[in-house]
Write a protein that holds these residues in place. Structure first.
Motif, PDB file in Angstrom:
ATOM      1  N   SER A  39     -44.097 -15.049 -59.644  1.00 19.86           N
ATOM      2  CA  SER A  39     -44.590 -14.786 -61.007  1.00 19.86           C
ATOM      3  C   SER A  39     -43.971 -13.503 -61.554  1.00 19.86           C
ATOM      4  N   THR A  40     -43.805 -12.507 -60.663  1.00 18.51           N
ATOM      5  CA  THR A  40     -43.163 -11.258 -61.106  1.00 18.51           C
ATOM      6  C   THR A  40     -41.705 -11.502 -61.487  1.00 18.51           C
ATOM      7  N   LEU A  41     -41.021 -12.265 -60.639  1.00 27.64           N
ATOM      8  CA  LEU A  41     -39.602 -12.533 -60.898  1.00 27.64           C
ATOM      9  C   LEU A  41     -39.421 -13.234 -62.240  1.00 27.64           C
ATOM     10  N   LEU A  42     -40.226 -14.255 -62.470  1.00 26.28           N
ATOM     11  CA  LEU A  42     -40.029 -15.061 -63.679  1.00 26.28           C
ATOM     12  C   LEU A  42     -40.351 -14.299 -64.964  1.00 26.28           C
ATOM     13  N   SER A  43     -41.218 -13.289 -64.874  1.00 25.37           N
ATOM     14  CA  SER A  43     -41.533 -12.546 -66.105  1.00 25.37           C
ATOM     15  C   SER A  43     -40.711 -11.266 -66.247  1.00 25.37           C
ATOM     16  N   SER A  44     -39.792 -11.029 -65.292  1.00 32.21           N
ATOM     17  CA  SER A  44     -38.977  -9.808 -65.367  1.00 32.21           C
ATOM     18  C   SER A  44     -37.732 -10.015 -66.205  1.00 32.21           C
ATOM     19  N   ASN A  45     -37.252  -8.892 -66.719  1.00 32.30           N
ATOM     20  CA  ASN A  45     -36.042  -8.888 -67.514  1.00 32.30           C
ATOM     21  C   ASN A  45     -34.836  -9.273 -66.657  1.00 32.30           C
ATOM     22  N   ALA A  46     -33.972 -10.137 -67.209  1.00 33.03           N
ATOM     23  CA  ALA A  46     -32.824 -10.616 -66.419  1.00 33.03           C
ATOM     24  C   ALA A  46     -31.602  -9.713 -66.544  1.00 33.03           C
ATOM     25  N   ASP A  47     -31.740  -8.599 -67.260  1.00 33.06           N
ATOM     26  CA  ASP A  47     -30.662  -7.615 -67.410  1.00 33.06           C
ATOM     27  C   ASP A  47     -29.419  -8.192 -68.093  1.00 33.06           C
ATOM     28  N   CYS A  48     -29.642  -9.038 -69.092  1.00 36.04           N
ATOM     29  CA  CYS A  48     -28.518  -9.533 -69.883  1.00 36.04           C
ATOM     30  C   CYS A  48     -28.259  -8.494 -70.981  1.00 36.04           C
ATOM     31  N   PRO A  49     -26.996  -8.106 -71.195  1.00 33.14           N
ATOM     32  CA  PRO A  49     -26.704  -7.019 -72.141  1.00 33.14           C
ATOM     33  C   PRO A  49     -27.264  -7.295 -73.549  1.00 33.14           C
ATOM     34  N   GLY A  50     -27.990  -6.325 -74.071  1.00 36.04           N
ATOM     35  CA  GLY A  50     -28.516  -6.410 -75.434  1.00 36.04           C
ATOM     36  C   GLY A  50     -29.575  -7.476 -75.639  1.00 36.04           C
ATOM     37  N   SER A  51     -30.245  -7.875 -74.574  1.00 34.10           N
ATOM     38  CA  SER A  51     -31.259  -8.924 -74.719  1.00 34.10           C
ATOM     39  C   SER A  51     -32.446  -8.624 -73.816  1.00 34.10           C
ATOM     40  N   SER A  52     -33.621  -9.083 -74.241  1.00 31.96           N
ATOM     41  CA  SER A  52     -34.791  -8.898 -73.371  1.00 31.96           C
ATOM     42  C   SER A  52     -35.146 -10.212 -72.675  1.00 31.96           C
ATOM     43  N   ALA A  53     -34.128 -11.067 -72.486  1.00 26.82           N
ATOM     44  CA  ALA A  53     -34.352 -12.374 -71.846  1.00 26.82           C
ATOM     45  C   ALA A  53     -34.883 -12.189 -70.424  1.00 26.82           C
ATOM     46  N   THR A  54     -35.827 -13.027 -70.077  1.00 22.85           N
ATOM     47  CA  THR A  54     -36.388 -12.954 -68.720  1.00 22.85           C
ATOM     48  C   THR A  54     -35.684 -13.993 -67.822  1.00 22.85           C
ATOM     49  N   PHE A  55     -36.033 -13.968 -66.542  1.00 21.20           N
ATOM     50  CA  PHE A  55     -35.456 -14.959 -65.627  1.00 21.20           C
ATOM     51  C   PHE A  55     -35.926 -16.365 -65.999  1.00 21.20           C
ATOM     52  N   THR A  56     -37.112 -16.476 -66.600  1.00 19.50           N
ATOM     53  CA  THR A  56     -37.589 -17.796 -67.051  1.00 19.50           C
ATOM     54  C   THR A  56     -36.660 -18.322 -68.147  1.00 19.50           C
ATOM     55  N   ASP A  57     -36.315 -17.440 -69.108  1.00 19.87           N
ATOM     56  CA  ASP A  57     -35.396 -17.836 -70.183  1.00 19.87           C
ATOM     57  C   ASP A  57     -34.064 -18.301 -69.590  1.00 19.87           C
ATOM     58  N   LEU A  58     -33.636 -17.572 -68.570  1.00 24.29           N
ATOM     59  CA  LEU A  58     -32.349 -17.876 -67.925  1.00 24.29           C
ATOM     60  C   LEU A  58     -32.388 -19.279 -67.294  1.00 24.29           C
ATOM     61  N   ILE A  59     -33.465 -19.575 -66.605  1.00 20.42           N
ATOM     62  CA  ILE A  59     -33.586 -20.884 -65.936  1.00 20.42           C
ATOM     63  C   ILE A  59     -33.676 -22.000 -66.976  1.00 20.42           C
ATOM     64  N   GLU A  60     -34.412 -21.742 -68.062  1.00 18.07           N
ATOM     65  CA  GLU A  60     -34.538 -22.746 -69.131  1.00 18.07           C
ATOM     66  C   GLU A  60     -33.180 -23.093 -69.727  1.00 18.07           C
ATOM     67  N   GLU A  61     -32.326 -22.085 -69.835  1.00 13.83           N
ATOM     68  CA  GLU A  61     -31.029 -22.263 -70.495  1.00 13.83           C
ATOM     69  C   GLU A  61     -29.963 -22.868 -69.574  1.00 13.83           C
ATOM     70  N   MET A  62     -30.211 -22.821 -68.270  1.00 16.23           N
ATOM     71  CA  MET A  62     -29.166 -23.255 -67.324  1.00 16.23           C
ATOM     72  C   MET A  62     -28.630 -24.662 -67.565  1.00 16.23           C
ATOM     73  N   PRO A  63     -29.482 -25.657 -67.818  1.00 17.90           N
ATOM     74  CA  PRO A  63     -28.933 -27.009 -67.980  1.00 17.90           C
ATOM     75  C   PRO A  63     -28.177 -27.219 -69.300  1.00 17.90           C
ATOM     76  N   ASN A  64     -28.373 -26.305 -70.261  1.00 20.54           N
ATOM     77  CA  ASN A  64     -27.719 -26.483 -71.558  1.00 20.54           C
ATOM     78  C   ASN A  64     -26.220 -26.185 -71.470  1.00 20.54           C
ATOM     79  N   THR A  65     -25.449 -26.990 -72.196  1.00 18.31           N
ATOM     80  CA  THR A  65     -23.997 -26.795 -72.178  1.00 18.31           C
ATOM     81  C   THR A  65     -23.638 -25.497 -72.907  1.00 18.31           C
ATOM     82  N   PHE A  66     -24.302 -25.276 -74.040  1.00 18.60           N
ATOM     83  CA  PHE A  66     -24.056 -24.039 -74.786  1.00 18.60           C
ATOM     84  C   PHE A  66     -25.332 -23.196 -74.776  1.00 18.60           C
ATOM     85  N   THR A  67     -25.142 -21.892 -74.645  1.00 19.43           N
ATOM     86  CA  THR A  67     -26.326 -21.023 -74.610  1.00 19.43           C
ATOM     87  C   THR A  67     -26.177 -19.864 -75.586  1.00 19.43           C
ATOM     88  N   ASN A  68     -27.295 -19.449 -76.125  1.00 22.75           N
ATOM     89  CA  ASN A  68     -27.284 -18.296 -77.028  1.00 22.75           C
ATOM     90  C   ASN A  68     -27.541 -16.992 -76.274  1.00 22.75           C
TER      91      ASN A  68
END
Lengths: 167, 166
Positions: B53-82
């Motif tokens: 639960s801690t991992l999934l709600s933590s910041n994924a350290d993407c430059p200039g973004s507050s995306a979390t690891f959950t956001d990262l996993i959600e985006e993985m199957p997409n061909t294009f990502t924002n």
């Protein structure tokens, strides 16, 4: 006749010698067993206290992330509240109040990810015992959020709550 | 006759010594073995849930973004990502999670914890997307605590599973 008696005496002495050696072995063995068991009980007690303190810290309303006075996420802690708690816990009456809760222990939070250079652990409570035999640490992963850098969502780090109990 | 009796007694003595040694080793391994305490067991049971639960709600350290690891996993199957994260996202996720594990579970409790973290994608994701597995060896005979977190995505539910062995 006299020789035979001497031999029998010798045999008796050897038997007694072996008996006492076995007795010494048994005493040493059971003493070690008792010492190990006692150490295990003390270790379990300290560990239990560590976990108890960790649970108390985890449920401290002073530290939880809140919005409109309602808790947002369990396991989420506000970084600035943690800074404030360190000072708060050292002041007069508060010192006694937090000693009741945390006793002789050191409670700190350190950020693991995203990595930042030269960032010291955030000590939220520190009361070291002068003489202690062991320090047993307990670790709990927590989310440490900074709502100043991003008001809407917060900049949340993967952090670890470390509770060190002195035994 | 006396010699045969002496030999028999010697044999018996050897057997008794061997038995005593055997009992000593059995006692050494059973009585002195440290059993997990109630506190340890409680901590181990909570760890899988707390960690994931801690991992999934933590910041994924993407430059200039507050995306979390959950956001990262959600985006993985997409061909294009924002998301402004380094691509491929799955490799980035894997390397960052490994960094976290090295600083936490790998060093806690003197190697007491072994784990198995997997991200299982649903059927229907693009064929180049593979499940992610990060492990430091979980013995199949050990006690295990498993926690599964479902994450919804455009392709179905992605399952993040953390298994702690002890």
């Amino acid at each position: 006749m006299r020789n035979k008696a001497q031999i029998q005496m010798g045999e008796n002495v050897i038997i007694l010698f072996i008996f006492f050696i076995l007795l010494i072995f048994a005493v040493v063995f059971f003493t070690r067993l008792q010492a190990t068991k006692k150490e295990q009980v003390i270790g379990a007690d300290i560990e239990g206290r560590g976990l108890q303190i960790a649970q108390r810290v985890a449920l401290l309303p002073e530290l939880q992330c809140t919005k409109d006075n309602a808790i947002i996420t369990p396991g989420c802690y506000d970084e600035y509240s943690a800074f404030a708690l360190d000072e708060l816990a050292r002041e007069g009456e508060n010192k006694v109040y937090y000693f009741d809760l945390f006793g002789f222990s050191t409670v700190s939070i350190y950020k693991v990810f995203p990595p930042k250079e030269e960032e010291k652990p955030l000590v939220i409570y520190n009361n070291t015992k002068e003489e202690f035999r062991a320090i047993i640490p307990t670790y709990i992963p927590i989310t440490l959020c900074n709502f100043v850098s991003d008001v809407t969502k917060g900049q949340c780090s993967f952090a670890v709550l470390k509770v060190e109990v002195y035994g | 006759m006396a010699k045969i009796a002496q030999m028999e007694i010697m044999g018996l003595a050897v057997i008794i010594i061997l038995l005593a040694l055997g009992m000593f080793f059995v006692a050494q391994f059973t009585l002195f073995k440290e059993k997990p305490t109630a506190a340890q067991t409680f901590q181990q049971r909570q760890l899988a849930s707390n960690f994931i639960s801690t991992l999934l709600s933590s910041n994924a350290d993407c430059p200039g973004s507050s995306a979390t690891f959950t956001d990262l996993i959600e985006e993985m199957p997409n061909t294009f990502t924002n998301l402004p994260c380094p691509i491929p996202l799955d490799k980035y996720f894997e390397s960052k999670v490994k960094d976290i594990l090295i600083q936490t579970l790998d060093i806690w409790g003197e190697g007491r914890f072994t784990y198995n973290l997997t991200v299982v994608f649903p059927q229907g994701v693009p064929p180049d997307i593979e499940d992610i597995a990060i492990s430091n060896g979980c013995p199949p005979t050990s006690q295990q605590e498993t926690k599964i977190f479902p994450i919804p995505s455009d392709f179905g539910t992605i399952l993040v599973q953390m298994k702690i062995c002890y």
